[in-house]
Design an enzyme around this catalytic site. Structure first.
Site, PDB file in Angstrom:
ATOM      1  N   ASP A 293      22.654   5.929 -31.742  1.00  0.00           N
ATOM      2  CA  ASP A 293      22.456   5.084 -32.920  1.00  0.00           C
ATOM      3  C   ASP A 293      22.308   3.622 -32.499  1.00  0.00           C
ATOM      4  O   ASP A 293      23.304   2.928 -32.300  1.00  0.00           O
ATOM      5  CB  ASP A 293      23.658   5.258 -33.853  1.00  0.00           C
ATOM      6  CG  ASP A 293      23.493   4.536 -35.178  1.00  0.00           C
ATOM      7  OD1 ASP A 293      22.577   3.700 -35.296  1.00  0.00           O
ATOM      8  OD2 ASP A 293      24.286   4.807 -36.105  1.00  0.00           O
TER       9      ASP A 293
ATOM     10  N   GLU B 102       7.159  -2.305 -26.591  1.00  0.00           N
ATOM     11  CA  GLU B 102       6.781  -3.550 -25.928  1.00  0.00           C
ATOM     12  C   GLU B 102       6.721  -3.345 -24.414  1.00  0.00           C
ATOM     13  O   GLU B 102       7.749  -3.189 -23.744  1.00  0.00           O
ATOM     14  CB  GLU B 102       7.786  -4.654 -26.279  1.00  0.00           C
ATOM     15  CG  GLU B 102       7.327  -6.048 -25.892  1.00  0.00           C
ATOM     16  CD  GLU B 102       8.267  -7.133 -26.410  1.00  0.00           C
ATOM     17  OE1 GLU B 102       8.190  -8.243 -25.880  1.00  0.00           O
ATOM     18  OE2 GLU B 102       9.056  -6.861 -27.324  1.00  0.00           O
TER      19      GLU B 102
ATOM     20  N   LYS C  79      18.750 -10.930 -27.878  1.00  0.00           N
ATOM     21  CA  LYS C  79      17.683  -9.986 -28.195  1.00  0.00           C
ATOM     22  C   LYS C  79      17.124  -9.401 -26.897  1.00  0.00           C
ATOM     23  O   LYS C  79      16.788  -8.218 -26.826  1.00  0.00           O
ATOM     24  CB  LYS C  79      16.593 -10.685 -29.000  1.00  0.00           C
ATOM     25  CG  LYS C  79      15.526  -9.756 -29.581  1.00  0.00           C
ATOM     26  CD  LYS C  79      14.288  -9.663 -28.727  1.00  0.00           C
ATOM     27  CE  LYS C  79      13.220  -8.807 -29.388  1.00  0.00           C
ATOM     28  NZ  LYS C  79      12.027  -8.637 -28.535  1.00  0.00           N
TER      29      LYS C  79
ATOM     30  N   HIS D  37       4.213 -12.125 -20.209  1.00  0.00           N
ATOM     31  CA  HIS D  37       4.210 -11.412 -21.481  1.00  0.00           C
ATOM     32  C   HIS D  37       2.787 -11.225 -22.003  1.00  0.00           C
ATOM     33  O   HIS D  37       2.414 -10.130 -22.427  1.00  0.00           O
ATOM     34  CB  HIS D  37       5.051 -12.184 -22.506  1.00  0.00           C
ATOM     35  CG  HIS D  37       5.084 -11.539 -23.848  1.00  0.00           C
ATOM     36  ND1 HIS D  37       5.929 -10.483 -24.138  1.00  0.00           N
ATOM     37  CD2 HIS D  37       4.371 -11.775 -24.987  1.00  0.00           C
ATOM     38  CE1 HIS D  37       5.743 -10.108 -25.389  1.00  0.00           C
ATOM     39  NE2 HIS D  37       4.805 -10.878 -25.926  1.00  0.00           N
TER      40      HIS D  37
END
Length: 444
Positions: free
Chosen positions: A296, A84, A280, A393
């Site tokens: 990880d 993104e 997020k 965005h």
């Protein structure tokens, strides 16, 4: 599709051929496309193949750079692996804003990791507690072959404690073991020690005095590390005089921006729906660094989200305050990262990432990753409370839309110019292309 047996024993080429013939209308084209992503260096590709199981190709992800991050007075260029573009752009924008305001201040609060032996003991918890206390030196002694190297690096076993879980199930107890794994994430080390402890417990209980027959049966359910590491935690913050927030958006007063940030954080703390999206944004930055450094990201995400719900309600990982005219925005998050072992010594791009970051130890890498997380969250909130998230965005997303419509270089150039002053949406971009392709520029 029919069941296939012995799939793992097939060669990579045979696995790919089976998949192509089973799932695709043009098998030859599918094979060509999958194999086009194989590394031209066969030894390098063999290395990639062995990272996973049933490998047939490589999945390419963009590797971007976010420069100008000032962290504890040291300048970094942070590698970010993410698909993104707006995430990398937001990180760069935040880094630039805070660069001349003291940058990011980060500290590792602790680096302790946890492992657990879950077992059933049908007897007196008091007797069990005494047994664990008495057998603890034996546990440590018999684990020396596993812990010797880690102890030489300054790590090892920090503590062993018995946890009574009989409120949840009859006889259920845990042996909770605290570890320091230095610059390694430590999963294999922790799990090996736990399994050795479990075997020692079962052996020692057979000869321990003053136990009933039923008390000599310790039933081990499982021995495994926990990816929830609330004691392996990092804090990162930024601060500036409130009046400097006016630089964030023309036309808005600094005090208004501070108030908008305050309300946005309040909402993220109060509402789990918003908190999920808010956090997020944090992990947009953290995950990108974790991937670039061969760590990880699933473990890091699971840990962070559990920490966000530690009060019993899922809430914001970031917070802010304004005191004496100073705006401060900060993040506190647990994460277990490593800079030795795993992919860090094997993956060529991970090696480059580490070199770019100055070959940090695990604590410094924790601070870098958390900084990227705070930067992205700050950047997202900055857009949300000022111009709105879609303005920036969708501008970043414009190229993806154009590529999906097979736009030519000339069309891309014209579209970029046109959408400087127009709303980007899939429908609007489609209409724009249809218009210029119909040779009716007067309609624009």
């Amino acid at each position: 599709m029919k069941e296939i047996k012995g799939f793992s024993k097939l060669s990579k080429e045979a696995k790919l051929e089976w998949a192509a013939n089973t799932f695709f209308s043009d098998p030859e084209s599918a094979v060509q496309e999958y194999s086009s992503y194989w590394h031209p260096d066969k030894s390098q590709q063999k290395l990639f193949d062995e990272f996973s199981e049933n490998t047939v190709s490589n999945f390419v992800m963009p590797y971007g750079l976010a420069p100008n991050f000032l962290i504890n007075g040291k300048l970094f260029c942070i590698p970010m692996v993410i698909e993104e573009s707006s995430v990398v752009a937001a990180a760069c924008k935040s880094a630039k804003f805070w660069l001349d305001k003291g940058g990011f201040k980060a500290e590792v609060i602790s680096t302790t990791k946890i492992g657990q032996i879950h077992f059933i003991w049908n007897g007196s918890t008091a007797k069990l507690r005494k047994f664990i206390t008495d057998v603890k030196p034996v546990l440590l002694k018999e684990a020396v072959p596993l812990t010797r190297n880690m102890e030489a690096r300054g790590g090892g076993i920090l503590d062993i404690e018995l946890v009574d879980m009989t409120d949840h199930d009859k006889g259920y107890h845990q042996l909770k073991v605290h570890f320091e794994t230095c610059d390694s994430m430590g999963a294999n080390f922790i799990n090996s020690v736990l399994e050795k402890f479990a075997a020692t417990l079962k052996q020692q209980v057979l000869t321990y005095p003053n136990l009933q027959d039923e008390e000599r049966d310790i039933r081990i359910i499982m021995s495994i590390l926990s990816n929830y590491t609330p004691e392996c935690k990092v804090r990162v913050s930024v601060s500036c005089p409130v009046e400097q927030l006016a630089e964030l958006e023309n036309g808005l007063e600094a005090e208004d921006i501070a108030e908008r940030f305050s309300k946005a954080v309040m909402i993220a703390k109060a509402d789990p729906h918003r908190a999920t999206t808010h956090n997020k944004g944090v992990f947009n930055g953290i995950d990108a660094v974790v991937l670039a450094t061969g760590n990880d990201f699933r473990a890091v995400e699971a840990c962070g989200h559990t920490y966000a719900a530690r009060s019993g309600k899922y809430t914001s990982l970031t917070d802010m305050k304004v005191e004496h005219g100073i705006f401060e925005y900060y993040l506190e998050v647990p994460m277990a990262l490593g800079t030795v072992g795993g992919l860090t010594n094997l993956h060529p791009m991970v090696k480059r990432s580490m070199e770019m970051l100055g070959n940090p130890g695990a604590p410094e890498l924790m601070m870098i990753a958390a900084t990227a997380g705070l930067a992205n969250n700050f950047g997202a909130l900055r857009s949300l409370v000022t111009t709105g998230i879609q303005k920036g965005h969708m501008k970043m997303h414009l190229l993806n839309i154009l590529n999906s419509m097979d736009a030519t270089m000339s069309e891309v150039k014209r579209a970029k110019e046109y959408f400087k002053d127009h709303v980007v949406s899939y429908r609007n971009v489609c209409d724009f292309l249809e218009t210029i392709r119909s040779n009716k520029p007067e309609l624009l």
